[in-house]
Write an enzyme that holds these catalytic residues in place. Structure first.
Site, PDB file in Angstrom:
ATOM      1  N   ASP A  35       6.746 -49.251-123.697  1.00 36.94           N
ATOM      2  CA  ASP A  35       5.827 -48.262-123.122  1.00 36.94           C
ATOM      3  C   ASP A  35       5.245 -47.407-124.258  1.00 36.94           C
ATOM      4  N   ILE A  62       0.364 -51.842-125.937  1.00 37.80           N
ATOM      5  CA  ILE A  62      -0.021 -53.247-125.688  1.00 37.80           C
ATOM      6  C   ILE A  62      -1.383 -53.578-126.318  1.00 37.80           C
ATOM      7  N   LEU A  83       3.400 -54.086-116.158  1.00 42.58           N
ATOM      8  CA  LEU A  83       2.896 -52.965-115.345  1.00 42.58           C
ATOM      9  C   LEU A  83       2.066 -51.980-116.156  1.00 42.58           C
ATOM     10  N   THR A 131      -3.009 -54.444-107.961  1.00 39.20           N
ATOM     11  CA  THR A 131      -3.298 -53.494-106.887  1.00 39.20           C
ATOM     12  C   THR A 131      -4.138 -54.120-105.776  1.00 39.20           C
ATOM     13  N   ASP A 132      -4.027 -53.543-104.580  1.00 35.72           N
ATOM     14  CA  ASP A 132      -4.882 -54.000-103.468  1.00 35.72           C
ATOM     15  C   ASP A 132      -6.328 -53.569-103.663  1.00 35.72           C
ATOM     16  N   GLU A 133      -6.586 -52.653-104.604  1.00 35.00           N
ATOM     17  CA  GLU A 133      -7.953 -52.147-104.790  1.00 35.00           C
ATOM     18  C   GLU A 133      -8.902 -53.235-105.301  1.00 35.00           C
ATOM     19  N   TYR A 156     -11.441 -48.520-112.459  1.00 34.84           N
ATOM     20  CA  TYR A 156     -10.019 -48.902-112.418  1.00 34.84           C
ATOM     21  C   TYR A 156      -9.847 -50.262-111.736  1.00 34.84           C
ATOM     22  N   SER A 159     -11.178 -53.146-113.648  1.00 34.45           N
ATOM     23  CA  SER A 159     -10.342 -53.551-114.796  1.00 34.45           C
ATOM     24  C   SER A 159      -9.111 -54.326-114.322  1.00 34.45           C
ATOM     25  N   LYS A 160      -8.555 -53.950-113.176  1.00 39.07           N
ATOM     26  CA  LYS A 160      -7.381 -54.683-112.660  1.00 39.07           C
ATOM     27  C   LYS A 160      -7.811 -56.066-112.135  1.00 39.07           C
ATOM     28  N   ASN A 186       1.630 -46.588-103.576  1.00 39.93           N
ATOM     29  CA  ASN A 186       3.060 -46.264-103.635  1.00 39.93           C
ATOM     30  C   ASN A 186       3.267 -44.758-103.572  1.00 39.93           C
ATOM     31  N   ARG A 287     -14.967 -38.123-104.095  1.00 41.32           N
ATOM     32  CA  ARG A 287     -14.840 -39.023-105.264  1.00 41.32           C
ATOM     33  C   ARG A 287     -16.025 -39.984-105.250  1.00 41.32           C
ATOM     34  N   GLY A 289     -18.085 -43.214-105.166  1.00 39.56           N
ATOM     35  CA  GLY A 289     -17.717 -44.597-104.815  1.00 39.56           C
ATOM     36  C   GLY A 289     -16.408 -44.707-104.047  1.00 39.56           C
TER      37      GLY A 289
HETATM   38  P1  NAD Z   1       1.677 -44.947-114.212  1.00 40.10           P
HETATM   39  O1  NAD Z   1       0.356 -44.427-114.665  1.00 40.10           O
HETATM   40  O2  NAD Z   1       2.649 -44.026-113.565  1.00 40.10           O
HETATM   41  O3  NAD Z   1       2.440 -45.634-115.438  1.00 40.10           O
HETATM   42  C1  NAD Z   1       1.771 -46.439-116.378  1.00 40.10           C
HETATM   43  C2  NAD Z   1       2.700 -46.610-117.570  1.00 40.10           C
HETATM   44  O4  NAD Z   1       2.044 -47.465-118.512  1.00 40.10           O
HETATM   45  C3  NAD Z   1       3.020 -45.296-118.284  1.00 40.10           C
HETATM   46  O5  NAD Z   1       4.398 -45.214-118.546  1.00 40.10           O
HETATM   47  C4  NAD Z   1       2.216 -45.386-119.572  1.00 40.10           C
HETATM   48  O6  NAD Z   1       2.812 -44.693-120.653  1.00 40.10           O
HETATM   49  C5  NAD Z   1       2.193 -46.886-119.816  1.00 40.10           C
HETATM   50  N1  NAD Z   1       1.041 -47.291-120.624  1.00 40.10           N
HETATM   51  C6  NAD Z   1      -0.260 -46.930-120.446  1.00 40.10           C
HETATM   52  N2  NAD Z   1      -1.029 -47.474-121.400  1.00 40.10           N
HETATM   53  C7  NAD Z   1      -0.201 -48.203-122.201  1.00 40.10           C
HETATM   54  C8  NAD Z   1      -0.398 -49.024-123.348  1.00 40.10           C
HETATM   55  N3  NAD Z   1      -1.617 -49.153-123.884  1.00 40.10           N
HETATM   56  N4  NAD Z   1       0.668 -49.645-123.890  1.00 40.10           N
HETATM   57  C9  NAD Z   1       1.903 -49.496-123.352  1.00 40.10           C
HETATM   58  N5  NAD Z   1       2.163 -48.718-122.287  1.00 40.10           N
HETATM   59  C10 NAD Z   1       1.119 -48.091-121.702  1.00 40.10           C
HETATM   60  O7  NAD Z   1       1.327 -46.171-113.254  1.00 40.10           O
HETATM   61  P2  NAD Z   1       2.071 -46.674-111.935  1.00 40.10           P
HETATM   62  O8  NAD Z   1       1.528 -45.941-110.784  1.00 40.10           O
HETATM   63  O9  NAD Z   1       3.530 -46.728-112.175  1.00 40.10           O
HETATM   64  O10 NAD Z   1       1.484 -48.164-111.873  1.00 40.10           O
HETATM   65  C11 NAD Z   1       2.126 -49.214-112.595  1.00 40.10           C
HETATM   66  C12 NAD Z   1       1.357 -50.511-112.355  1.00 40.10           C
HETATM   67  O11 NAD Z   1       1.309 -50.798-110.969  1.00 40.10           O
HETATM   68  C13 NAD Z   1      -0.107 -50.449-112.823  1.00 40.10           C
HETATM   69  O12 NAD Z   1      -0.417 -51.695-113.396  1.00 40.10           O
HETATM   70  C14 NAD Z   1      -0.889 -50.207-111.554  1.00 40.10           C
HETATM   71  O13 NAD Z   1      -2.180 -50.764-111.664  1.00 40.10           O
HETATM   72  C15 NAD Z   1      -0.042 -50.953-110.535  1.00 40.10           C
HETATM   73  N6  NAD Z   1      -0.104 -50.436-109.154  1.00 40.10           N
HETATM   74  C16 NAD Z   1       0.081 -49.105-108.897  1.00 40.10           C
HETATM   75  C17 NAD Z   1       0.080 -48.661-107.573  1.00 40.10           C
HETATM   76  C18 NAD Z   1       0.319 -47.201-107.233  1.00 40.10           C
HETATM   77  O14 NAD Z   1       0.199 -46.836-106.060  1.00 40.10           O
HETATM   78  N7  NAD Z   1       0.685 -46.347-108.166  1.00 40.10           N
HETATM   79  C19 NAD Z   1      -0.131 -49.571-106.541  1.00 40.10           C
HETATM   80  C20 NAD Z   1      -0.343 -50.914-106.856  1.00 40.10           C
HETATM   81  C21 NAD Z   1      -0.305 -51.348-108.160  1.00 40.10           C
HETATM   82  O1  DAU Z   2      -4.047 -48.833-103.528  1.00 44.26           O
HETATM   83  C1  DAU Z   2      -3.289 -48.880-104.683  1.00 44.26           C
HETATM   84  C2  DAU Z   2      -3.742 -47.813-105.647  1.00 44.26           C
HETATM   85  O2  DAU Z   2      -3.322 -46.569-105.111  1.00 44.26           O
HETATM   86  C3  DAU Z   2      -3.181 -47.989-107.055  1.00 44.26           C
HETATM   87  O3  DAU Z   2      -3.656 -49.187-107.597  1.00 44.26           O
HETATM   88  C4  DAU Z   2      -3.590 -46.817-107.945  1.00 44.26           C
HETATM   89  O4  DAU Z   2      -2.976 -46.954-109.222  1.00 44.26           O
HETATM   90  C5  DAU Z   2      -3.095 -45.533-107.297  1.00 44.26           C
HETATM   91  O5  DAU Z   2      -3.515 -44.424-108.047  1.00 44.26           O
HETATM   92  C6  DAU Z   2      -3.627 -45.427-105.870  1.00 44.26           C
HETATM   93  O6  DAU Z   2      -5.064 -45.199-105.870  1.00 44.26           O
HETATM   94  P1  DAU Z   2      -5.758 -44.122-104.906  1.00 44.26           P
HETATM   95  O7  DAU Z   2      -7.055 -43.758-105.469  1.00 44.26           O
HETATM   96  O8  DAU Z   2      -5.715 -44.611-103.500  1.00 44.26           O
HETATM   97  O9  DAU Z   2      -4.660 -42.926-105.051  1.00 44.26           O
HETATM   98  P2  DAU Z   2      -4.860 -41.345-105.162  1.00 44.26           P
HETATM   99  O10 DAU Z   2      -3.503 -40.740-105.008  1.00 44.26           O
HETATM  100  O11 DAU Z   2      -5.668 -40.961-106.333  1.00 44.26           O
HETATM  101  O12 DAU Z   2      -5.707 -40.997-103.863  1.00 44.26           O
HETATM  102  C7  DAU Z   2      -5.243 -41.303-102.545  1.00 44.26           C
HETATM  103  C8  DAU Z   2      -6.339 -40.871-101.571  1.00 44.26           C
HETATM  104  O13 DAU Z   2      -6.401 -39.423-101.566  1.00 44.26           O
HETATM  105  C9  DAU Z   2      -7.726 -41.342-101.942  1.00 44.26           C
HETATM  106  O14 DAU Z   2      -8.457 -41.610-100.755  1.00 44.26           O
HETATM  107  C10 DAU Z   2      -8.351 -40.136-102.658  1.00 44.26           C
HETATM  108  C11 DAU Z   2      -7.699 -38.952-101.960  1.00 44.26           C
HETATM  109  N1  DAU Z   2      -7.495 -37.754-102.792  1.00 44.26           N
HETATM  110  C12 DAU Z   2      -6.838 -37.914-103.989  1.00 44.26           C
HETATM  111  C13 DAU Z   2      -6.609 -36.827-104.819  1.00 44.26           C
HETATM  112  C14 DAU Z   2      -5.915 -36.994-106.146  1.00 44.26           C
HETATM  113  C15 DAU Z   2      -7.911 -36.497-102.361  1.00 44.26           C
HETATM  114  O15 DAU Z   2      -8.466 -36.360-101.268  1.00 44.26           O
HETATM  115  N2  DAU Z   2      -7.672 -35.427-103.181  1.00 44.26           N
HETATM  116  C16 DAU Z   2      -7.055 -35.521-104.388  1.00 44.26           C
HETATM  117  O16 DAU Z   2      -6.895 -34.500-105.100  1.00 44.26           O
END
Ligand code: NAD
Ligand code: DAU
Length: 350
Positions: A35, A62, A83, A131-133, A156, A159-160, A186, A287, A289
């Site tokens: 990391d 990475i 991840l 991600t489902d996005e 985002y 890129s995924k 999550n 936000r 888009g």
């Molecule tokens: P996060 O942002 O909490 O953690 C990302 C981690 O990657 C961090 O520890 C960061 O230091 C590390 N990182 C970032 N850039 C790096 C680099 N260049 N080299 C090495 N390490 C690096 O993210 P998360 O929410 O835990 O998500 C983890 C993975 O799961 C991601 O690939 C995300 O796209 C995917 N995902 C997240 C969610 C969600 O709801 N959070 C849902 C579906 C999929």
């Molecule tokens: O669906 C999976 C994705 O879920 C992951 O791939 C992403 O890494 C993760 O960040 C998450 O994306 P979202 O954009 O859905 O999560 P976020 O928590 O940013 O926002 C959730 C919803 O809430 C979204 O509709 C935007 C809204 N929101 C978010 C923030 C931060 C608000 O209304 N106010 C806010 O301040």
């Protein structure tokens, strides 16, 4: 050791949950956590396993190609669970390039290192956590299946989607053994407080406004983070080579309804009059888009591998809120950057 597995991004929200699960579930594996410790990575997330004999942390990026190549040569990984990523949609809108670099170029660096160091690929596996996005945005009905066409709409998700395509391209072109999962939103402990739920918990605690984007009528499908980690462990071991698995909670919530639930839960936990936290809700500019609705059909994962989510939302939200309230030092550290001091104290001279 039966296997040496590289987990990238293991100091982040989902990665740290997965690393802890893998270290505990597989004492005969060596788990190496790579990391870069960006703002989102925090070694305090891993204190309970940091001295485990089958665990090693390596700080590295990475995007650093020679370093990644050397890492593969030295450690002879049997598998990679990838991840590491820039993960926050809002940040991708203000700074897309960092998402291209880490999520696309970083993934290709790992794919190349696997391709060039893994010989005939026998017994190897490259797992991309996605991600489902990537599927875009749903209307009022319907679910994303593994056959849904890709239609990413934010930097985002684009890129995924790109990294998913590249992982599949390495499978088809070079025969690299791969598996991909696409998961919904999550929630749970250790999530950086920029994402909806931890941000709102933090703001309610500090009596700050709760910025609801647009009219709040956007829908997400929420999953307890441990359930995601459990699914990854299962798919890593039992998923079919070259396949994709959707992971989701069958747990759709409109943002505004979820925010109301969180506000009421926080009132209860903080001993405040019911309705107090809802008064902090402030509707703000949307936000750009903003995707309307995500919802996952996870029946393939259930039918083929027997995975089902474990936690109901009301219970999960309460557990989440309790965790952040009980761990105010963690919250303080990640919001002030103090966690870097933890790294320096624990790891700098290793
Ligand atoms: P996060 O942002 O909490 O953690 C990302 C981690 O990657 C961090 O520890 C960061 O230091 C590390 N990182 C970032 N850039 C790096 C680099 N260049 N080299 C090495 N390490 C690096 O993210 P998360 O929410 O835990 O998500 C983890 C993975 O799961 C991601 O690939 C995300 O796209 C995917 N995902 C997240 C969610 C969600 O709801 N959070 C849902 C579906 C999929
Ligand atoms: O669906 C999976 C994705 O879920 C992951 O791939 C992403 O890494 C993760 O960040 C998450 O994306 P979202 O954009 O859905 O999560 P976020 O928590 O940013 O926002 C959730 C919803 O809430 C979204 O509709 C935007 C809204 N929101 C978010 C923030 C931060 C608000 O209304 N106010 C806010 O301040």
């Amino acid at each position: 050791m039966k296997q040496t597995i590289l987990i990238t991004g293991g100091a982040g929200f989902i990665g740290s949950c997965l690393v802890k699960l893998m270290v505990k579930n597989h004492p005969d594996y060596k788990i190496i956590n790579l990391d870069a410790l960006t703002y989102a990575g925090n070694l305090e997330n891993l204190t309970e396993i940091e001295n485990a004999p089958n665990y090693q942390f390596i700080k590295g990026d990475i995007n650093d190609r020679p370093f990644i190549d050397e890492l593969f040569k030295v450690h002879q990984f049997d598998g990679v669970i990838h991840l590491a990523a820039e993960s926050h949609v809002d940040r991708s809108i203000t700074n897309p390039l960092s998402f291209i670099m880490t999520n696309i170029v970083g993934t290709v660096n790992l794919l190349n290192a696997a391709r060039h160091n893994w010989g005939d690929f026998e017994g190897k596996r490259f797992y991309h956590v996605s991600t489902d996005e990537v599927y875009g945005s749903l209307g009022a009905t319907g679910l994303f299946t593994e056959e849904t066409s890709y239609d990413p709409r934010s930097p985002y998700s684009a890129s995924k989607a790109s990294s998913d395509h590249l992982v599949r391209a390495y499978h088809h072109t070079y025969g690299l053994p791969i598996v991909i999962s696409n998961c919904s939103n999550n929630y749970g402990p250790y999530q950086f407080p920029e994402k909806l739920l931890p941000l709102f918990i933090f703001n309610i605690k500090n009596e700050k406004p709760l910025p609801v984007y647009g009219d709040g009528k956007y829908t997400r499908d929420w999953l307890w983070v441990d359930d995601h980690a459990r699914a990854i462990d299962l798919i890593y071991h039992k998923g079919k080579d070259g396949d994709t698995y959707n992971i989701g909670g069958h747990n759709e919530w409109m943002n505004i309804d979820l925010i109301h639930l969180m506000c009421d839960t926080m009132d209860d936990l903080l001993g405040k009059e019911k309705g107090s936290s809802r008064k902090l809700i402030t509707f703000v500019k949307d936000r750009p888009g903003h995707d309307k609705r995500y919802a996952i059909d996870a029946s393939k994962l259930k039918d083929e591998l027997g995975w089902v989510p474990s936690l109901q939302m009301e219970e999960g939200i309460r557990k989440t809120a309790e965790w952040y309230l009980e761990n105010s030092e963690w919250l303080e550290n990640v919001t002030t950057g103090n966690y870097q001091k933890y790294y320096e104290k624990q790891y700098a001279d290793r």
